[in-house]
Design a protein around this motif. Structure first.
Motif, PDB file in Angstrom:
ATOM      1  N   ASP A   1      -4.138  13.085 -16.869  1.00 28.16           N
ATOM      2  CA  ASP A   1      -3.332  13.816 -15.884  1.00 28.16           C
ATOM      3  C   ASP A   1      -1.938  13.251 -15.712  1.00 28.16           C
ATOM      4  OD1 ASP A   1      -5.468  15.684 -14.755  1.00 28.16           O
ATOM      5  OD2 ASP A   1      -6.418  13.724 -14.517  1.00 28.16           O
ATOM      6  N   ARG A   2      -1.768  11.946 -15.903  1.00 27.19           N
ATOM      7  CA  ARG A   2      -0.485  11.296 -15.644  1.00 27.19           C
ATOM      8  C   ARG A   2      -0.237  10.189 -16.661  1.00 27.19           C
ATOM      9  NH1 ARG A   2      -3.331  10.838 -11.325  1.00 27.19           N
ATOM     10  NH2 ARG A   2      -3.424   8.573 -11.531  1.00 27.19           N
ATOM     11  N   TYR A   3       1.002  10.012 -17.014  1.00 29.05           N
ATOM     12  CA  TYR A   3       1.423   8.865 -17.810  1.00 29.05           C
ATOM     13  C   TYR A   3       2.509   8.107 -17.063  1.00 29.05           C
ATOM     14  CZ  TYR A   3      -0.872  10.373 -22.146  1.00 29.05           C
ATOM     15  OH  TYR A   3      -1.799  10.723 -23.104  1.00 29.05           O
TER      16      TYR A   3
ATOM     17  N   LEU B   1     -17.672  11.470 -15.937  1.00 26.52           N
ATOM     18  CA  LEU B   1     -17.249  10.577 -14.858  1.00 26.52           C
ATOM     19  C   LEU B   1     -16.148  11.218 -14.027  1.00 26.52           C
ATOM     20  CD1 LEU B   1     -17.239   7.751 -13.494  1.00 26.52           C
ATOM     21  CD2 LEU B   1     -15.558   7.059 -15.230  1.00 26.52           C
ATOM     22  N   LYS B   2     -15.194  11.827 -14.695  1.00 20.23           N
ATOM     23  CA  LYS B   2     -14.074  12.447 -14.001  1.00 20.23           C
ATOM     24  C   LYS B   2     -14.536  13.567 -13.082  1.00 20.23           C
ATOM     25  CE  LYS B   2      -9.561  14.581 -14.822  1.00 20.23           C
ATOM     26  NZ  LYS B   2      -8.590  15.092 -15.806  1.00 20.23           N
ATOM     27  N   ALA B   3     -15.568  14.279 -13.472  1.00 20.40           N
ATOM     28  CA  ALA B   3     -16.059  15.415 -12.691  1.00 20.40           C
ATOM     29  C   ALA B   3     -16.809  14.989 -11.439  1.00 20.40           C
ATOM     30  CB  ALA B   3     -16.947  16.300 -13.562  1.00 20.40           C
ATOM     31  N   ARG B   4     -17.235  13.718 -11.384  1.00 20.74           N
ATOM     32  CA  ARG B   4     -17.986  13.245 -10.219  1.00 20.74           C
ATOM     33  C   ARG B   4     -17.033  12.806  -9.114  1.00 20.74           C
ATOM     34  NH1 ARG B   4     -21.256  10.176 -14.142  1.00 20.74           N
ATOM     35  NH2 ARG B   4     -20.413   8.227 -13.287  1.00 20.74           N
ATOM     36  N   PRO B   5     -17.457  12.887  -7.861  1.00 21.21           N
ATOM     37  CA  PRO B   5     -16.617  12.392  -6.765  1.00 21.21           C
ATOM     38  C   PRO B   5     -16.379  10.886  -6.908  1.00 21.21           C
ATOM     39  CG  PRO B   5     -18.417  13.752  -5.930  1.00 21.21           C
ATOM     40  CD  PRO B   5     -18.720  13.488  -7.368  1.00 21.21           C
ATOM     41  N   GLY B   6     -15.225  10.447  -6.478  1.00 22.14           N
ATOM     42  CA  GLY B   6     -14.931   9.023  -6.541  1.00 22.14           C
ATOM     43  C   GLY B   6     -13.444   8.762  -6.609  1.00 22.14           C
ATOM     44  N   ASN B   7     -13.103   7.496  -6.776  1.00 21.63           N
ATOM     45  CA  ASN B   7     -11.699   7.105  -6.864  1.00 21.63           C
ATOM     46  C   ASN B   7     -11.055   7.629  -8.141  1.00 21.63           C
ATOM     47  OD1 ASN B   7     -11.697   5.560  -4.470  1.00 21.63           O
ATOM     48  ND2 ASN B   7     -12.540   3.789  -5.545  1.00 21.63           N
ATOM     49  N   ASN B   8      -9.741   7.794  -8.093  1.00 27.55           N
ATOM     50  CA  ASN B   8      -9.012   8.125  -9.305  1.00 27.55           C
ATOM     51  C   ASN B   8      -9.123   6.978 -10.303  1.00 27.55           C
ATOM     52  OD1 ASN B   8      -8.213  10.637  -8.356  1.00 27.55           O
ATOM     53  ND2 ASN B   8      -6.305   9.843  -7.481  1.00 27.55           N
ATOM     54  N   LEU B   9      -8.888   7.276 -11.569  1.00 27.43           N
ATOM     55  CA  LEU B   9      -9.084   6.325 -12.657  1.00 27.43           C
ATOM     56  C   LEU B   9      -7.750   5.976 -13.297  1.00 27.43           C
ATOM     57  CD1 LEU B   9     -12.060   8.317 -14.118  1.00 27.43           C
ATOM     58  CD2 LEU B   9     -12.285   6.017 -13.156  1.00 27.43           C
ATOM     59  N   SER B  10      -7.549   4.692 -13.581  1.00 27.05           N
ATOM     60  CA  SER B  10      -6.326   4.253 -14.249  1.00 27.05           C
ATOM     61  C   SER B  10      -6.681   3.522 -15.532  1.00 27.05           C
ATOM     62  CB  SER B  10      -5.496   3.340 -13.335  1.00 27.05           C
ATOM     63  OG  SER B  10      -6.215   2.159 -13.028  1.00 27.05           O
ATOM     64  N   ILE B  11      -5.846   3.729 -16.549  1.00 25.44           N
ATOM     65  CA  ILE B  11      -6.022   3.072 -17.845  1.00 25.44           C
ATOM     66  C   ILE B  11      -4.772   2.260 -18.126  1.00 25.44           C
ATOM     67  CG2 ILE B  11      -6.435   3.384 -20.311  1.00 25.44           C
ATOM     68  CD1 ILE B  11      -7.562   6.154 -19.682  1.00 25.44           C
ATOM     69  N   ILE B  12      -4.973   0.984 -18.495  1.00 21.71           N
ATOM     70  CA  ILE B  12      -3.879   0.130 -18.931  1.00 21.71           C
ATOM     71  C   ILE B  12      -4.144  -0.200 -20.398  1.00 21.71           C
ATOM     72  CG2 ILE B  12      -2.668  -2.059 -18.612  1.00 21.71           C
ATOM     73  CD1 ILE B  12      -3.665  -2.094 -15.731  1.00 21.71           C
ATOM     74  N   GLY B  13      -3.237   0.188 -21.278  1.00 20.66           N
ATOM     75  CA  GLY B  13      -3.489  -0.047 -22.698  1.00 20.66           C
ATOM     76  C   GLY B  13      -4.577   0.888 -23.217  1.00 20.66           C
TER      77      GLY B  13
ATOM     78  N   GLU C   1      -2.486   1.191  -4.682  1.00 20.68           N
ATOM     79  CA  GLU C   1      -3.233   2.415  -4.435  1.00 20.68           C
ATOM     80  C   GLU C   1      -4.696   2.212  -4.811  1.00 20.68           C
ATOM     81  OE1 GLU C   1      -1.290   5.421  -6.690  1.00 20.68           O
ATOM     82  OE2 GLU C   1       0.631   5.192  -5.637  1.00 20.68           O
ATOM     83  N   PRO C   2      -5.643   2.715  -3.995  1.00 22.15           N
ATOM     84  CA  PRO C   2      -7.053   2.552  -4.326  1.00 22.15           C
ATOM     85  C   PRO C   2      -7.405   3.318  -5.594  1.00 22.15           C
ATOM     86  CG  PRO C   2      -6.778   4.081  -2.494  1.00 22.15           C
ATOM     87  CD  PRO C   2      -5.435   3.492  -2.760  1.00 22.15           C
ATOM     88  N   GLY C   3      -8.287   2.747  -6.381  1.00 21.90           N
ATOM     89  CA  GLY C   3      -8.693   3.435  -7.598  1.00 21.90           C
ATOM     90  C   GLY C   3      -9.578   2.555  -8.454  1.00 21.90           C
ATOM     91  N   ASP C   4     -10.218   3.174  -9.439  1.00 25.79           N
ATOM     92  CA  ASP C   4     -11.042   2.472 -10.400  1.00 25.79           C
ATOM     93  C   ASP C   4     -10.295   2.389 -11.728  1.00 25.79           C
ATOM     94  OD1 ASP C   4     -12.996   2.399  -8.439  1.00 25.79           O
ATOM     95  OD2 ASP C   4     -14.031   4.175  -9.192  1.00 25.79           O
ATOM     96  N   MET C   5     -10.804   1.539 -12.630  1.00 23.10           N
ATOM     97  CA  MET C   5     -10.138   1.335 -13.910  1.00 23.10           C
ATOM     98  C   MET C   5     -11.029   1.827 -15.047  1.00 23.10           C
ATOM     99  SD  MET C   5      -8.357  -2.383 -13.325  1.00 23.10           S
ATOM    100  CE  MET C   5      -7.099  -2.028 -14.555  1.00 23.10           C
ATOM    101  N   LEU C   6     -10.383   2.198 -16.141  1.00 28.57           N
ATOM    102  CA  LEU C   6     -11.090   2.718 -17.305  1.00 28.57           C
ATOM    103  C   LEU C   6     -10.543   2.019 -18.535  1.00 28.57           C
ATOM    104  CD1 LEU C   6     -13.071   4.863 -18.434  1.00 28.57           C
ATOM    105  CD2 LEU C   6     -11.167   6.499 -18.377  1.00 28.57           C
TER     106      LEU C   6
ATOM    107  N   THR D   1      -1.138   3.917 -17.941  1.00 24.04           N
ATOM    108  CA  THR D   1       0.055   3.085 -17.951  1.00 24.04           C
ATOM    109  C   THR D   1       0.146   2.417 -19.309  1.00 24.04           C
ATOM    110  OG1 THR D   1      -0.037   2.666 -15.571  1.00 24.04           O
ATOM    111  CG2 THR D   1       1.236   1.119 -16.898  1.00 24.04           C
ATOM    112  N   MET D   2       1.271   2.625 -19.998  1.00 25.58           N
ATOM    113  CA  MET D   2       1.389   2.143 -21.365  1.00 25.58           C
ATOM    114  C   MET D   2       2.801   1.627 -21.630  1.00 25.58           C
ATOM    115  SD  MET D   2      -0.655   2.040 -24.137  1.00 25.58           S
ATOM    116  CE  MET D   2      -1.779   3.423 -24.001  1.00 25.58           C
TER     117      MET D   2
END
Length: 201
Positions: free
Chosen positions: A147-149, A120-132, A54-59, A7-8
């Motif tokens: 994958d998404r913007y 990290l992306k290859a491991r099972p877990g929540n999707n990742l979101s980046i802000i800035g 939405e559930p997820g982790d941050m990067l 998200t930018m």
């Protein structure tokens, strides 16, 4: 495999530097800090809240993580955004940071970002979101990991400042899945990656 969404906030001429505060990022003598504040409205707040639901982790990249830490770590104000930020698992990619203990639920990814984030992306877990974290986004985009913007395109040009894609980026195609105009002239555009070519060696 997890997905990575970015998200930018970006101006019409592609600037992403110093969105929120005059002192947020003055590198290179950037004089326009805080340019995004005039365009906030209820539509934007609702769209951003939709993403937080939405559930997820941050990067994060190191610099953005440190800036966010000063604002959010330990804060308790009842704001849903504050609750989301502090509760989420936060991964920070850095080659220089010693530890990530300054903000609860933070995990340090030490080393080259493209490599550590790919692992990290290859491991099972929540999707990742980046802000800035524009520098991190550029590195991950080049590596074909984004994958998404979600781009919040603001109706102004600045003529100076760091751009979303400073320097070459590999040919990458996206499809527009949704767009929302705000009352202040911002277009919130949702893009999914559909094809990419690896960067040249």
């Amino acid at each position: 495999m997890r997905s990575i969404g970015v998200t930018m906030n970006v101006t019409l001429d592609g600037v992403v530097q110093g969105l929120g505060r005059p002192d947020e990022d003055t590198r290179g003598g950037f004089p326009h800090g805080g340019w995004g504040n005039r365009h906030q409205d209820e539509v934007m707040a609702e769209e951003m809240s939709r993403g937080m639901s939405e559930p997820g982790d941050m990067l994060f990249g190191r610099r953005t993580w440190e800036d966010f830490t000063k604002v959010w770590a330990g804060r308790e104000d009842g704001n849903p955004f504050t609750t989301h930020m502090n509760a989420a698992t936060k991964y920070v990619a850095s080659t220089t940071l010693e530890d990530a203990g300054a903000w609860q639920n933070s995990v340090l990814l030490r080393g080259d970002a493209a490599r550590t984030v790919a692992e990290l992306k290859a491991r099972p877990g929540n999707n990742l979101s980046i802000i800035g974290s524009a520098a991190l986004v550029r590195a991950l985009h080049t590596a074909g990991l984004v994958d998404r913007y979600t781009l919040l395109i603001h109706p102004l040009t600045l003529g100076a400042g760091a751009r979303l894609f400073d320097g070459p980026a590999p040919l990458t195609e996206f499809t527009l899945t949704r767009s929302v105009p705000t009352t202040k002239g911002v277009i919130i555009a949702y893009y999914d990656r559909v094809a990419s070519e690896p960067a040249e060696a």
